[in-house]
Scaffold this active site. Structure first.
Site, PDB file in Angstrom:
ATOM      1  N   GLY A   6       5.012  -2.226  -6.582  1.00  0.00           N
ATOM      2  CA  GLY A   6       5.971  -2.113  -5.487  1.00  0.00           C
ATOM      3  C   GLY A   6       5.312  -1.565  -4.240  1.00  0.00           C
ATOM      4  O   GLY A   6       4.302  -0.850  -4.313  1.00  0.00           O
TER       5      GLY A   6
ATOM      6  N   GLU B  39     -11.384 -14.165 -10.780  1.00  0.00           N
ATOM      7  CA  GLU B  39     -11.464 -15.605 -11.005  1.00  0.00           C
ATOM      8  C   GLU B  39     -11.644 -16.355  -9.693  1.00  0.00           C
ATOM      9  O   GLU B  39     -11.236 -15.882  -8.630  1.00  0.00           O
ATOM     10  CB  GLU B  39     -10.186 -16.088 -11.709  1.00  0.00           C
ATOM     11  CG  GLU B  39      -8.921 -15.810 -10.911  1.00  0.00           C
ATOM     12  CD  GLU B  39      -7.642 -16.041 -11.694  1.00  0.00           C
ATOM     13  OE1 GLU B  39      -6.622 -16.389 -11.057  1.00  0.00           O
ATOM     14  OE2 GLU B  39      -7.657 -15.848 -12.928  1.00  0.00           O
TER      15      GLU B  39
ATOM     16  N   TYR C 247       5.087  12.584   3.919  1.00  0.00           N
ATOM     17  CA  TYR C 247       4.332  12.233   5.117  1.00  0.00           C
ATOM     18  C   TYR C 247       5.169  11.200   5.867  1.00  0.00           C
ATOM     19  O   TYR C 247       6.248  10.798   5.415  1.00  0.00           O
ATOM     20  CB  TYR C 247       2.940  11.677   4.775  1.00  0.00           C
ATOM     21  CG  TYR C 247       2.916  10.761   3.583  1.00  0.00           C
ATOM     22  CD1 TYR C 247       3.225   9.409   3.693  1.00  0.00           C
ATOM     23  CD2 TYR C 247       2.595  11.246   2.318  1.00  0.00           C
ATOM     24  CE1 TYR C 247       3.225   8.567   2.596  1.00  0.00           C
ATOM     25  CE2 TYR C 247       2.596  10.409   1.212  1.00  0.00           C
ATOM     26  CZ  TYR C 247       2.910   9.070   1.353  1.00  0.00           C
ATOM     27  OH  TYR C 247       2.918   8.258   0.264  1.00  0.00           O
TER      28      TYR C 247
ATOM     29  N   GLU D  47      10.666   1.164  -3.298  1.00  0.00           N
ATOM     30  CA  GLU D  47      10.977   1.923  -2.083  1.00  0.00           C
ATOM     31  C   GLU D  47      12.152   1.288  -1.328  1.00  0.00           C
ATOM     32  O   GLU D  47      11.938   0.379  -0.551  1.00  0.00           O
ATOM     33  CB  GLU D  47       9.750   2.011  -1.190  1.00  0.00           C
ATOM     34  CG  GLU D  47       8.541   2.669  -1.869  1.00  0.00           C
ATOM     35  CD  GLU D  47       7.360   2.825  -0.934  1.00  0.00           C
ATOM     36  OE1 GLU D  47       7.541   3.248   0.228  1.00  0.00           O
ATOM     37  OE2 GLU D  47       6.247   2.505  -1.351  1.00  0.00           O
ATOM     38  N   TYR D  48      13.354   1.783  -1.496  1.00  0.00           N
ATOM     39  CA  TYR D  48      13.851   2.810  -2.392  1.00  0.00           C
ATOM     40  C   TYR D  48      15.205   2.362  -2.911  1.00  0.00           C
ATOM     41  O   TYR D  48      15.903   1.603  -2.208  1.00  0.00           O
ATOM     42  CB  TYR D  48      14.005   4.162  -1.672  1.00  0.00           C
ATOM     43  CG  TYR D  48      12.689   4.754  -1.244  1.00  0.00           C
ATOM     44  CD1 TYR D  48      11.861   5.385  -2.161  1.00  0.00           C
ATOM     45  CD2 TYR D  48      12.288   4.687   0.081  1.00  0.00           C
ATOM     46  CE1 TYR D  48      10.654   5.953  -1.760  1.00  0.00           C
ATOM     47  CE2 TYR D  48      11.071   5.241   0.479  1.00  0.00           C
ATOM     48  CZ  TYR D  48      10.261   5.878  -0.445  1.00  0.00           C
ATOM     49  OH  TYR D  48       9.064   6.407  -0.053  1.00  0.00           O
TER      50      TYR D  48
ATOM     51  N   TRP E  21       6.290  -0.502   0.258  1.00  0.00           N
ATOM     52  CA  TRP E  21       7.318  -0.351   1.292  1.00  0.00           C
ATOM     53  C   TRP E  21       7.726  -1.714   1.838  1.00  0.00           C
ATOM     54  O   TRP E  21       8.912  -1.995   2.014  1.00  0.00           O
ATOM     55  CB  TRP E  21       6.804   0.541   2.414  1.00  0.00           C
ATOM     56  CG  TRP E  21       7.689   0.553   3.623  1.00  0.00           C
ATOM     57  CD1 TRP E  21       7.541  -0.179   4.764  1.00  0.00           C
ATOM     58  CD2 TRP E  21       8.878   1.327   3.797  1.00  0.00           C
ATOM     59  NE1 TRP E  21       8.562   0.088   5.639  1.00  0.00           N
ATOM     60  CE2 TRP E  21       9.399   1.015   5.085  1.00  0.00           C
ATOM     61  CE3 TRP E  21       9.555   2.262   3.007  1.00  0.00           C
ATOM     62  CZ2 TRP E  21      10.552   1.600   5.577  1.00  0.00           C
ATOM     63  CZ3 TRP E  21      10.719   2.844   3.504  1.00  0.00           C
ATOM     64  CH2 TRP E  21      11.203   2.512   4.775  1.00  0.00           C
TER      65      TRP E  21
END
Length: 351
Positions: free
Chosen positions: A115, A88, A222, A158-159, A117
């Site tokens: 969601g 839009e 990671y 998180e978290y 970090w």
């Protein structure tokens, strides 16, 4: 010991949810039509330079659009970047363009991550603390997913218990994912979750709840090291990844439910002194911003054997827009994702 008494809304929720789960879980949408170890979940960060139309969707079984967020004023799901996400008022319409990839590959499952970090825990912790908040969020999530054509969601809180969360997050996360699973199952939608890699972050989770409520989970295997440390390291060393997976296996999480997170980027840092052959070295902050990552300390461009050997639930690329999608530094486009696809779908174990 005196039994712990739950507030009335939570007791009622547990009774109703337990009954509903028995009725609904056998009608689960499962893993999205793929053998578990063939599952390749490609996260897609829409603000990077890769356009949805340029993703090689033959390499992905699931595509996760990153991301939508929680509006704390009403506990509803809203776009994170309206001008990127929606079409839009001259917006880029990334939701629609991403979901329309299913026209080319009908079996592709396109999910929405809710969601981030940066969003942390405070908003989620508050929402999940009441039955009204959880129900509003679950129904809003379903309405949002259906409105934009997504096949499900990844809960990327998180978290729980960290990043501004509270001591009740563990119990409330259980209740929230119960209610989400029921609402999503009713509409044939998938529920996955992004979960952490170390014991410290896992303290906010009830693993029985995780096993019961998610179709599969993606592990954040990671960023074990990054430029926020004082010295150099390895961002995703295989020994660290193995230790993380073993944490979940020790808690009896089915191996085929675990999707291993693999970074398609490198962490970089500036050295304090240029000493050769010295490990580790002292660093003084993140490296130069990458042309595609647009983040200091991060540059876009072997864990596939481990996934096959341990019979895990597949691989998750974080994120496909960080892979070499133009083929500038490799022989062909998307070299990391392509290699994972080849190994997982052929069940090869390279020596």
């Amino acid at each position: 010991m005196v039994p712990k008494v739950l507030p009335e809304d939570q007791k009622a929720a547990r009774v109703k949810i337990s009954r509903d789960l028995l009725n609904h879980c056998e009608k689960s949408t499962g893993n999205g039509g793929y053998g578990s170890s063939e599952r390749i979940v490609c996260y897609f960060n829409s603000t990077n330079t890769l356009a949805p139309e340029d993703i090689d969707i033959s390499l992905c079984t699931h595509l996760v659009y990153k991301a939508a967020v929680l509006d704390p004023t009403n506990n509803e799901v809203v776009p994170m970047r309206r001008m990127y996400d929606l079409g839009e008022n001259g917006g880029k319409g990334m939701y629609k363009r991403t979901v329309e990839l299913k026209i080319l590959k009908p079996e592709l499952r396109v999910l929405l991550a809710i969601g981030t970090w940066d969003e942390g825990s405070i908003k989620f912790s508050s929402m999940a603390s009441t039955g009204i908040g959880r129900r509003r969020f679950a129904r809003s999530a379903v309405d949002f997913l259906r409105q934009h054509g997504f096949d499900g969601m990844s809960l990327d809180w998180e978290y729980p218990g960290r990043q501004g969360g509270g001591p009740d997050d563990k119990r409330n996360y259980d209740l929230l994912t119960f209610e989400l699973r029921i609402e999503l199952d009713r509409h044939g939608l998938l529920l996955s979750g992004l979960l952490p890699q170390t014991r410290y972050w896992l303290e906010g989770y009830d693993m029985e709840s995780v096993k019961r409520n998610f179709h599969y989970i993606c592990l954040n295997t990671y960023n074990y090291w990054g430029p926020w440390w004082d010295y150099t390291g390895i961002a995703a060393a295989l020994k660290d990844v193995e230790a993380s997976v073993n944490l979940y296996l020790a808690k009896k999480v089915p191996s085929d439910m675990i999707v291993l997170g693999i970074p398609a980027y490198a962490q970089t840092a500036n050295l304090a002194y240029a000493f050769k052959n010295q490990r580790p070295q002292i660093i003084v902050g993140p490296g130069t911003e990458g042309p595609r990552s647009r983040t200091r300390g991060r540059l876009g461009y072997d864990e596939a054997r481990f996934i096959v050997r341990e019979k895990l639930g597949g691989a998750m690329i974080m994120s496909i827009d960080s892979d070499d999608f133009r083929g500038i530094g490799s022989n062909g486009t998307f070299p990391l994702t392509r290699t994972l696809h080849r190994i997982l779908h052929s069940r090869e174990e390279e020596e």
